[in-house]
Design a protein around this motif. Structure first.
Motif, short mmCIF file in Angstrom:
data_model
loop_
_atom_site.label_atom_id
_atom_site.label_comp_id
_atom_site.label_asym_id
_atom_site.label_seq_id
_atom_site.Cartn_x
_atom_site.Cartn_y
_atom_site.Cartn_z
N LYS A 1 -12.22 -12.56 -11.44
CA LYS A 1 -11.18 -13.09 -12.31
C LYS A 1 -11.31 -12.53 -13.71
CE LYS A 1 -10.84 -17.42 -9.73
NZ LYS A 1 -10.63 -18.86 -9.78
N THR A 2 -10.22 -11.98 -14.21
CA THR A 2 -10.22 -11.36 -15.53
C THR A 2 -8.99 -11.85 -16.31
OG1 THR A 2 -8.91 -9.46 -14.80
CG2 THR A 2 -11.33 -9.29 -14.61
N GLU A 3 -8.96 -11.54 -17.59
CA GLU A 3 -7.80 -11.91 -18.40
C GLU A 3 -6.60 -11.03 -18.08
OE1 GLU A 3 -8.73 -12.21 -22.53
OE2 GLU A 3 -9.86 -14.08 -22.24
N ALA A 4 -6.83 -9.82 -17.58
CA ALA A 4 -5.72 -8.92 -17.22
C ALA A 4 -5.28 -9.11 -15.78
CB ALA A 4 -6.13 -7.46 -17.45
N CYS A 5 -6.06 -9.83 -14.97
CA CYS A 5 -5.69 -10.21 -13.59
C CYS A 5 -5.55 -9.01 -12.66
CB CYS A 5 -4.38 -11.01 -13.59
SG CYS A 5 -4.37 -12.43 -14.69
N GLU A 6 -6.33 -7.95 -12.84
CA GLU A 6 -6.17 -6.73 -12.05
C GLU A 6 -6.35 -6.94 -10.55
OE1 GLU A 6 -8.20 -5.39 -16.00
OE2 GLU A 6 -8.37 -7.06 -14.59
N GLU A 7 -7.16 -7.92 -10.16
CA GLU A 7 -7.39 -8.15 -8.74
C GLU A 7 -6.12 -8.58 -8.02
OE1 GLU A 7 -9.82 -8.43 -5.21
OE2 GLU A 7 -9.96 -7.37 -7.13
N ALA A 8 -5.14 -9.08 -8.77
CA ALA A 8 -3.90 -9.57 -8.16
C ALA A 8 -3.16 -8.49 -7.40
CB ALA A 8 -3.00 -10.17 -9.23
N TRP A 9 -3.23 -7.24 -7.87
CA TRP A 9 -2.52 -6.15 -7.18
C TRP A 9 -3.46 -5.16 -6.51
CZ3 TRP A 9 -1.95 -7.26 -12.43
CH2 TRP A 9 -2.59 -6.40 -13.32
N ASN A 10 -4.72 -5.55 -6.33
CA ASN A 10 -5.66 -4.73 -5.58
C ASN A 10 -5.21 -4.71 -4.11
OD1 ASN A 10 -7.81 -3.62 -4.19
ND2 ASN A 10 -9.36 -4.99 -5.04
N PRO A 11 -4.94 -3.54 -3.53
CA PRO A 11 -4.50 -3.50 -2.14
C PRO A 11 -5.49 -4.13 -1.17
CG PRO A 11 -4.24 -1.35 -3.19
CD PRO A 11 -5.03 -2.20 -4.13
N HIS A 12 -6.76 -4.24 -1.61
CA HIS A 12 -7.81 -4.75 -0.74
C HIS A 12 -8.30 -6.14 -1.15
CE1 HIS A 12 -7.79 -0.74 0.91
NE2 HIS A 12 -8.04 -0.24 -0.28
N ASN A 13 -7.48 -6.85 -1.93
CA ASN A 13 -7.90 -8.22 -2.25
C ASN A 13 -7.82 -9.10 -1.00
OD1 ASN A 13 -5.23 -9.24 -2.01
ND2 ASN A 13 -4.82 -9.02 -4.20
N LEU A 14 -8.32 -10.31 -1.12
CA LEU A 14 -8.42 -11.21 0.03
C LEU A 14 -7.08 -11.40 0.73
CD1 LEU A 14 -10.70 -14.23 -0.94
CD2 LEU A 14 -10.88 -12.81 1.11
N CYS A 15 -6.06 -11.69 -0.05
CA CYS A 15 -4.75 -11.99 0.53
C CYS A 15 -4.19 -10.78 1.28
CB CYS A 15 -3.80 -12.42 -0.58
SG CYS A 15 -2.19 -12.92 0.03
N ASN A 16 -4.25 -9.61 0.66
CA ASN A 16 -3.69 -8.42 1.29
C ASN A 16 -4.47 -8.02 2.54
OD1 ASN A 16 -1.65 -8.23 -0.62
ND2 ASN A 16 -2.89 -6.98 -2.00
N ARG A 17 -5.78 -8.20 2.52
CA ARG A 17 -6.56 -7.92 3.72
C ARG A 17 -6.22 -8.90 4.85
NH1 ARG A 17 -12.07 -8.77 2.77
NH2 ARG A 17 -11.83 -9.28 0.56
N ALA A 18 -5.98 -10.15 4.48
CA ALA A 18 -5.61 -11.14 5.49
C ALA A 18 -4.26 -10.82 6.11
CB ALA A 18 -5.59 -12.53 4.86
N VAL A 19 -3.29 -10.42 5.28
CA VAL A 19 -1.98 -10.04 5.81
C VAL A 19 -2.12 -8.88 6.79
CG1 VAL A 19 0.30 -9.13 5.23
CG2 VAL A 19 -0.74 -10.87 3.77
N ARG A 20 -2.89 -7.86 6.40
CA ARG A 20 -3.06 -6.70 7.28
C ARG A 20 -3.75 -7.09 8.59
NH1 ARG A 20 -3.96 -3.96 2.23
NH2 ARG A 20 -2.28 -2.43 1.90
N ALA A 21 -4.72 -7.99 8.50
CA ALA A 21 -5.43 -8.41 9.71
C ALA A 21 -4.50 -9.12 10.67
CB ALA A 21 -6.61 -9.30 9.33
N ILE A 22 -3.61 -9.95 10.15
CA ILE A 22 -2.64 -10.64 11.01
C ILE A 22 -1.69 -9.63 11.63
CG2 ILE A 22 -0.71 -12.27 11.00
CD1 ILE A 22 -2.25 -13.72 8.67
N ARG A 23 -1.25 -8.67 10.85
CA ARG A 23 -0.36 -7.63 11.37
C ARG A 23 -1.05 -6.80 12.46
NH1 ARG A 23 3.02 -10.14 10.82
NH2 ARG A 23 4.30 -10.53 9.00
N GLU A 24 -2.30 -6.44 12.21
CA GLU A 24 -3.05 -5.63 13.19
C GLU A 24 -3.30 -6.40 14.48
OE1 GLU A 24 -6.50 -4.49 10.98
OE2 GLU A 24 -5.37 -3.10 9.68
N ALA A 25 -3.36 -7.73 14.37
CA ALA A 25 -3.57 -8.56 15.57
C ALA A 25 -2.29 -8.70 16.38
CB ALA A 25 -4.09 -9.93 15.16
N GLY A 26 -1.18 -8.25 15.84
CA GLY A 26 0.09 -8.29 16.57
C GLY A 26 0.66 -9.68 16.76
#
Length: 330
Positions: free
Chosen positions: A90-115
């Motif tokens: 967590k930072t004041e600039a919030c850079e993790e929010a648009w990290n392609p590999h943050n928790l949320c984006n990895r979870a979305v990809r995992a659900i997609r990969e699971a079909g």
């Protein structure tokens, strides 16, 4: 319309049996009306309870995939993901929010990969990534609107690229719907829908949610400069009109039960897909009272969800979703 006087008209006739009550029931709740919010944490095969939300857990990505599969099997059409972000990210600039590999984006990809055939909704707001706990970027104690919108656009694009079906901007910054929609179109994400938190109130009912995403301790001040005053109704209509004009496909009222009048006004005045979020504080009160034996938990759960439908909602985000779905499927 003139009704026959009593005793020719006896309203109790239609209440006499379960069959008669079912025949003339005006509002019906179905599994297809439910969206299940889920909290994502790091790790593998890890789950931990949210103490202020009995029965709700943070789940690691592998268990989120299993929860998505459970939801699909129950007939729940969508889940919504919220990340529990490590404080070191967590930072004041919030850079993790648009990290392609943050928790949320990895979870979305995992659900997609699971079909798994289920719609995945994501939250577009900076508070899980913000060292200050706010939904926007903070400088000198001021939440900056336009800089926050630029960050939210980057976040939304990262979620769309991960495979999210529905983006849920919950930040209440001015102009963010138009900016996100323009960016999605420019980047070829024309199929991604936006469910705008168009009428999100500065509510005391959000406390347990902030515990769940780890934002409670970080929050400095309050969110009253960007979330709505609970006393306002006409303003909600103006905000909804604006978000629709900027490209929102669906709108949401949040919280839910204390704002059923806003749900009804929205559906009546706009006739658009209208949703409500039965937020963490609402859930915690009902679940807590049920766990203490003060109310019939199953009955108040189903009554509360039916109330959203009666108020005009097309769907409800609720932590009760799997429990309600099992009852509706029985």
């Amino acid at each position: 319309m003139s009704l026959a006087p009593y005793p020719a008209a006896r309203f109790r006739r239609l209440r006499a049996t379960p069959s008669l009550r079912a025949l003339h029931r005006e509002t019906r709740l179905g599994v297809e009306d439910l969206i299940w919010p889920l909290f994502v944490r790091d790790g593998d095969n890890e789950r931990d309870a949210v103490p202020s939300m009995p029965g709700v857990e943070r789940l690691s990505i592998d268990l989120i995939v299993e929860a998505a599969r459970e939801a699909a099997l129950l007939g729940i059409p969508a889940i919504c993901l919220f990340p529990y972000t490590d404080v070191s990210l967590k930072t004041e600039a919030c850079e993790e929010a648009w990290n392609p590999h943050n928790l949320c984006n990895r979870a979305v990809r995992a659900i997609r990969e699971a079909g798994i055939e289920i719609a995945v909704m994501t939250d577009v707001a900076l508070d899980p990534y913000n060292a200050n706990g706010h939904d926007g970027i903070v400088r000198a104690g001021i939440i900056l609107n336009d800089e926050s919108v630029a960050a939210l656009v980057r976040m939304a694009l990262a979620q769309a690229e991960a495979g999210a079906d529905i983006l849920g901007p919950s930040d209440m910054m001015d102009g963010r719907i138009g900016a996100i929609r323009a960016a999605l179109e420019a980047e070829g994400h024309t199929h991604v829908t936006i469910m705008s938190y168009a009428a999100k109130y500065a509510s005391a009912f959000y406390g347990p949610f902030r515990d769940a995403v780890g934002a409670s301790g970080a929050l400095t001040g309050d969110k009253k400069t960007y979330q709505m005053d609970p006393g306002n109704s006409d303003e909600a209509m103006r905000l909804i009109a604006r978000d629709l004009s900027e490209g929102a496909d669906m709108v949401m009222v949040k919280p839910g039960m204390p704002y059923l009048d806003i749900c009804r006004r929205t559906k009546t005045e706009f006739g658009v897909p209208t949703y409500a979020y039965q937020v963490s504080g609402e859930y915690a009160m009902l679940r807590g009272a049920a766990d203490h034996g003060w109310v019939d938990g199953t009955a108040v759960m189903m009554e509360s969800l039916t109330a959203f439908k009666r108020a005009g909602c097309d769907g409800i985000l609720t932590y009760f979703a799997p429990e309600a779905a099992r009852l509706l499927n029985a």
